[in-house]
Scaffold this motif. Structure first.
Motif, PDB file in Angstrom:
ATOM      1  N   ILE A 457      33.411  67.568  63.938  1.00 24.76           N
ATOM      2  CA  ILE A 457      33.336  66.622  62.817  1.00 24.76           C
ATOM      3  C   ILE A 457      33.303  65.183  63.328  1.00 24.76           C
ATOM      4  N   TRP A 458      34.175  64.863  64.277  1.00 31.26           N
ATOM      5  CA  TRP A 458      34.315  63.502  64.784  1.00 31.26           C
ATOM      6  C   TRP A 458      33.043  63.005  65.487  1.00 31.26           C
ATOM      7  N   ASP A 459      32.390  63.918  66.231  1.00 36.25           N
ATOM      8  CA  ASP A 459      31.255  63.507  67.070  1.00 36.25           C
ATOM      9  C   ASP A 459      29.880  63.721  66.446  1.00 36.25           C
ATOM     10  N   TYR A 460      29.786  64.626  65.469  1.00 37.29           N
ATOM     11  CA  TYR A 460      28.449  65.025  65.027  1.00 37.29           C
ATOM     12  C   TYR A 460      28.129  64.763  63.555  1.00 37.29           C
ATOM     13  N   ILE A 461      29.131  64.522  62.736  1.00 40.84           N
ATOM     14  CA  ILE A 461      28.868  64.359  61.290  1.00 40.84           C
ATOM     15  C   ILE A 461      28.992  62.885  60.898  1.00 40.84           C
ATOM     16  N   PRO A 462      27.898  62.251  60.433  1.00 41.91           N
ATOM     17  CA  PRO A 462      27.939  60.829  60.065  1.00 41.91           C
ATOM     18  C   PRO A 462      28.631  60.612  58.714  1.00 41.91           C
ATOM     19  N   PHE A 463      29.800  60.010  58.759  1.00 47.60           N
ATOM     20  CA  PHE A 463      30.579  59.774  57.548  1.00 47.60           C
ATOM     21  C   PHE A 463      30.515  58.325  57.070  1.00 47.60           C
ATOM     22  N   ILE A 464      30.420  57.397  58.019  1.00 45.53           N
ATOM     23  CA  ILE A 464      30.557  55.969  57.681  1.00 45.53           C
ATOM     24  C   ILE A 464      29.239  55.234  57.931  1.00 45.53           C
ATOM     25  N   ASN A 465      28.514  54.945  56.852  1.00 47.68           N
ATOM     26  CA  ASN A 465      27.251  54.196  56.952  1.00 47.68           C
ATOM     27  C   ASN A 465      26.308  54.787  58.011  1.00 47.68           C
ATOM     28  N   GLY A 466      26.202  56.105  57.984  1.00 44.98           N
ATOM     29  CA  GLY A 466      25.304  56.771  58.925  1.00 44.98           C
ATOM     30  C   GLY A 466      25.875  56.926  60.322  1.00 44.98           C
ATOM     31  N   GLN A 467      27.113  56.511  60.526  1.00 43.22           N
ATOM     32  CA  GLN A 467      27.766  56.630  61.831  1.00 43.22           C
ATOM     33  C   GLN A 467      28.811  57.749  61.816  1.00 43.22           C
ATOM     34  N   THR A 468      28.998  58.360  62.981  1.00 42.97           N
ATOM     35  CA  THR A 468      30.079  59.336  63.103  1.00 42.97           C
ATOM     36  C   THR A 468      31.403  58.592  63.206  1.00 42.97           C
ATOM     37  N   LEU A 469      32.494  59.300  62.999  1.00 43.14           N
ATOM     38  CA  LEU A 469      33.821  58.692  63.110  1.00 43.14           C
ATOM     39  C   LEU A 469      34.070  58.183  64.530  1.00 43.14           C
ATOM     40  N   GLY A 470      33.550  58.921  65.518  1.00 40.68           N
ATOM     41  CA  GLY A 470      33.710  58.498  66.908  1.00 40.68           C
ATOM     42  C   GLY A 470      33.044  57.164  67.176  1.00 40.68           C
ATOM     43  N   THR A 471      31.813  57.014  66.686  1.00 41.18           N
ATOM     44  CA  THR A 471      31.083  55.758  66.876  1.00 41.18           C
ATOM     45  C   THR A 471      31.724  54.615  66.102  1.00 41.18           C
ATOM     46  N   ALA A 472      32.133  54.883  64.881  1.00 40.93           N
ATOM     47  CA  ALA A 472      32.690  53.835  64.015  1.00 40.93           C
ATOM     48  C   ALA A 472      34.040  53.318  64.509  1.00 40.93           C
ATOM     49  N   THR A 473      34.885  54.233  65.019  1.00 42.08           N
ATOM     50  CA  THR A 473      36.234  53.823  65.438  1.00 42.08           C
ATOM     51  C   THR A 473      36.333  53.491  66.922  1.00 42.08           C
ATOM     52  N   GLY A 474      35.395  54.044  67.729  1.00 39.57           N
ATOM     53  CA  GLY A 474      35.470  53.851  69.172  1.00 39.57           C
ATOM     54  C   GLY A 474      36.512  54.726  69.836  1.00 39.57           C
ATOM     55  N   LEU A 475      37.144  55.619  69.077  1.00 36.21           N
ATOM     56  CA  LEU A 475      38.190  56.496  69.602  1.00 36.21           C
ATOM     57  C   LEU A 475      37.584  57.822  70.055  1.00 36.21           C
ATOM     58  N   TYR A 476      37.885  58.213  71.280  1.00 34.22           N
ATOM     59  CA  TYR A 476      37.347  59.454  71.843  1.00 34.22           C
ATOM     60  C   TYR A 476      37.858  60.652  71.054  1.00 34.22           C
ATOM     61  N   SER A 477      36.976  61.552  70.726  1.00 31.12           N
ATOM     62  CA  SER A 477      37.320  62.704  69.885  1.00 31.12           C
ATOM     63  C   SER A 477      38.403  63.587  70.495  1.00 31.12           C
ATOM     64  N   LEU A 478      38.508  63.610  71.832  1.00 27.21           N
ATOM     65  CA  LEU A 478      39.533  64.425  72.480  1.00 27.21           C
ATOM     66  C   LEU A 478      40.928  63.949  72.096  1.00 27.21           C
ATOM     67  N   ALA A 479      41.123  62.639  72.033  1.00 28.96           N
ATOM     68  CA  ALA A 479      42.431  62.100  71.666  1.00 28.96           C
ATOM     69  C   ALA A 479      42.811  62.530  70.252  1.00 28.96           C
ATOM     70  N   THR A 480      41.851  62.431  69.342  1.00 27.93           N
ATOM     71  CA  THR A 480      42.110  62.824  67.946  1.00 27.93           C
ATOM     72  C   THR A 480      42.321  64.326  67.824  1.00 27.93           C
ATOM     73  N   GLY A 481      41.417  65.091  68.410  1.00 26.41           N
ATOM     74  CA  GLY A 481      41.491  66.549  68.320  1.00 26.41           C
ATOM     75  C   GLY A 481      42.764  67.108  68.921  1.00 26.41           C
ATOM     76  N   PHE A 482      43.195  66.533  70.049  1.00 26.19           N
ATOM     77  CA  PHE A 482      44.402  67.008  70.734  1.00 26.19           C
ATOM     78  C   PHE A 482      45.635  66.824  69.848  1.00 26.19           C
ATOM     79  N   VAL A 483      45.750  65.641  69.263  1.00 22.35           N
ATOM     80  CA  VAL A 483      46.906  65.348  68.406  1.00 22.35           C
ATOM     81  C   VAL A 483      46.917  66.231  67.158  1.00 22.35           C
ATOM     82  N   ILE A 484      45.760  66.352  66.505  1.00 22.73           N
ATOM     83  CA  ILE A 484      45.671  67.182  65.294  1.00 22.73           C
ATOM     84  C   ILE A 484      45.989  68.633  65.603  1.00 22.73           C
ATOM     85  N   SER A 485      45.502  69.123  66.745  1.00 22.79           N
ATOM     86  CA  SER A 485      45.768  70.507  67.135  1.00 22.79           C
ATOM     87  C   SER A 485      47.263  70.749  67.345  1.00 22.79           C
ATOM     88  N   ILE A 486      47.943  69.837  68.032  1.00 24.53           N
ATOM     89  CA  ILE A 486      49.388  70.000  68.260  1.00 24.53           C
ATOM     90  C   ILE A 486      50.153  69.980  66.937  1.00 24.53           C
TER      91      ILE A 486
END
Length: 516
Positions: A457-486
């Motif tokens: 979702i973070w890397d491939y689905i454009p949510f914000i003005n045609g941008q993915t969440l990763g591109t819009a926030t600049g936050l690496y998806s691994l950091a987000t995914g790791f925390v959510i998984s825990i």
């Protein structure tokens, strides 16, 4: 490169590739069953385990992706290397020993999905299926990155069409992985890891000698680095701008991925004994520290040494070819030792092959052992499982070949996506299964699914003005995914029934086991 030099370099490549295939043939004769094919009978020595794990880990990313991004933007890109070093140390010191012991106690688990199934007594085999699907999806992308790097290497050195070069590399990797299985992969990785390290250390030292003491800063300025040499050599700068906290955090977060890399974790599972594992830790940590430092140095020194050529500009090779271009210039123009240059170029091929072969093998084990044998055909004998494994290796290689077909794909980008997916899906549950007694089946499923889906979702689905969440926030998806998984593991484990007494006793037994 002159015609005669090309012939000599080609001879070095041919000798190296033939050696890899011969190793595959030798170990094909020694492979009798699936445990031999997937874990080498748990007989790895400390040196082979260490260099095999690190060589399969770093891939063409270490010799092409990292130096390329440092070459283009400066040493600020080294935060990834810092994160990876910390992740390597944590993995070897905190995870390796306990994971090896636990996989043996948990019904001699041969693969990571099998470990999850046995650890949580998953009789319905949900964990086996879910984790196998995650491995197949993300390892396809990971293997494609390695094949892409091989295609770019042959194209840069010999001028061969990228697609033909892609096919050559894929066929050789496929040959020895298909035949020899885990031990062939580990022995070739040991050779490849040694070759990578020698090349990584020798080339920047030679380049620095040719640049001359005191000339580096001036030459960097001449090569038009962004912001001048002071900004280029600053760890606080990211190209034209200063680093934000999120950018540094995202690069350091790469280190989290180590906890969930099946092709690295299987090396821990396969080591002969705890004594050899202790030896492996020291070797692996030293290897990765030297290699990462040298890779960053190659990017910086390459910028000055290759000038007036500026890679990435019109008519020039991409910045990810900086190591290749440095070797070519040093050994065919300055030192006139083309065969030695060919051997060092084989180091890049080694990095590529050492990762691709491991990924092919892990994917094959997930399909043949975890899905075919354990879910679809429990009555299948060892010979049938071995055949399915080898067929899977071919199918996965063909699919990865198709993904890598586009020469414009970034090696760094492909590795980043696959690393995030595997690290987020498996890293948290590996950690929690080893160190949190209360972790249960529901938490494990939730952790794997939420981690993998978050990255997609973070890397491939454009949510914000045609941008993915990763591109819009600049936050690496691994950091987000790791925390959510825990968080999902903890929440679902606490909201559902506690693990059975048998599982808790097994956890306590493994915890009390001392390193032999």
């Amino acid at each position: 490169m002159k015609q005669n030099d090309i012939v000599v370099v080609l001879a070095a490549f041919a000798a190296y590739l033939i050696l890899m295939v011969v190793i595959g043939v030798v170990y094909m004769k020694k492979t009798k069953n699936s445990e031999d094919y997937f874990l080498g009978g748990r007989g790895l020595s400390g040196w082979v385990a260490a260099l095999s794990a690190q060589a399969s880990d770093m891939s063409g990313w270490l010799l092409m992706g990292l130096p390329g991004t440092v070459y283009a933007l400066g040493t600020g890109q080294a935060w990834i290397a810092v994160g990876l070093f910390l992740g390597t140390v944590f993995n070897w010191v905190c995870i390796s020993s306990r994971l090896r012991r636990y996989t043996i106690v948990a019904n001699n688990s041969l693969t990571l999905p099998a470990y999850f199934e046995n650890r949580f007594r998953d009789k319905k085999r949900v964990l086996l299926l879910v984790s196998s699907i995650v491995i197949v999806i993300f390892f396809l992308v990971y293997t494609a990155s390695a094949l892409s790097a091989g295609g770019k290497l042959f194209h840069s050195v010999f001028g061969i069409d990228y697609h033909i070069a892609l096919a050559i590399g894929a066929v050789v990797i496929l040959a020895y992985t298909f035949m020899g299985g885990f031990m062939a992969v580990c022995v070739t990785d040991f050779i490849q890891g040694s070759l990578m390290l020698v090349g990584l250390l020798a080339v920047p030292v030679l380049a620095y000698c040719f640049i001359g003491s005191g000339n580096l800063n001036a030459m960097l300025d001449e090569s038009q680095v962004i912001g001048g040499h002071q900004a280029y050599l600053s760890m606080t700068r990211n190209g034209e701008s200063s680093y934000s906290f999120i950018e540094i955090f995202s690069q350091l977060a790469w280190g989290l991925g180590y906890c969930g890399m099946p092709h690295i974790l299987t090396r821990f599972m396969a080591v002969k004994n705890q004594k050899e594992l202790k030896k492996s830790r020291v070797i692996a940590i030293i290897w990765v520290a030297l290699s990462l430092f040298a890779a960053v140095a190659i990017g910086v020194l390459g910028r000055a040494y290759l000038y007036p050529v500026i890679l990435g500009t019109e008519g020039q090779a991409s910045t990810e070819s900086v190591f290749i271009e440095m070797i070519t210039k040093i050994f065919t123009q300055d030192l006139r030792l083309p065969f030695i240059g060919g051997v060092f170029l084989c180091g890049i091929l080694a990095a590529i092959m050492s990762t691709a072969d491991s990924q092919l093998l892990v994917t094959a084990s997930s399909v043949s052992k975890d899905i075919y044998k354990d879910i679809l055909k429990p009555q299948a004998d060892e010979k049938t499982v071995l055949k399915v494994s080898r067929v899977t290796v071919i199918v996965v290689a063909v699919m990865a070949f198709a993904i890598a077909w586009n020469p414009n794909n970034s090696i760094m980008g492909l590795v980043s996506n696959a690393w995030a997916g595997l690290g987020s899906a498996f890293g948290p549950i590996v950690l929690m299964s080893l160190f949190w007694r209360r972790t249960n089946f529901a938490g494990a499923v939730a952790g794997i699914v939420s981690g993998g889906l978050t990255v997609i979702i973070w890397d491939y689905i454009p949510f914000i003005n045609g941008q993915t969440l990763g591109t819009a926030t600049g936050l690496y998806s691994l950091a987000t995914g790791f925390v959510i998984s825990i968080l999902c593991i903890v929440i679902f484990s606490l909201c559902t029934k506690a693990p059975e007494k048998e599982i808790l006793e097994e956890f306590d037994r493994v915890k009390k086991m001392k390193e032999e």
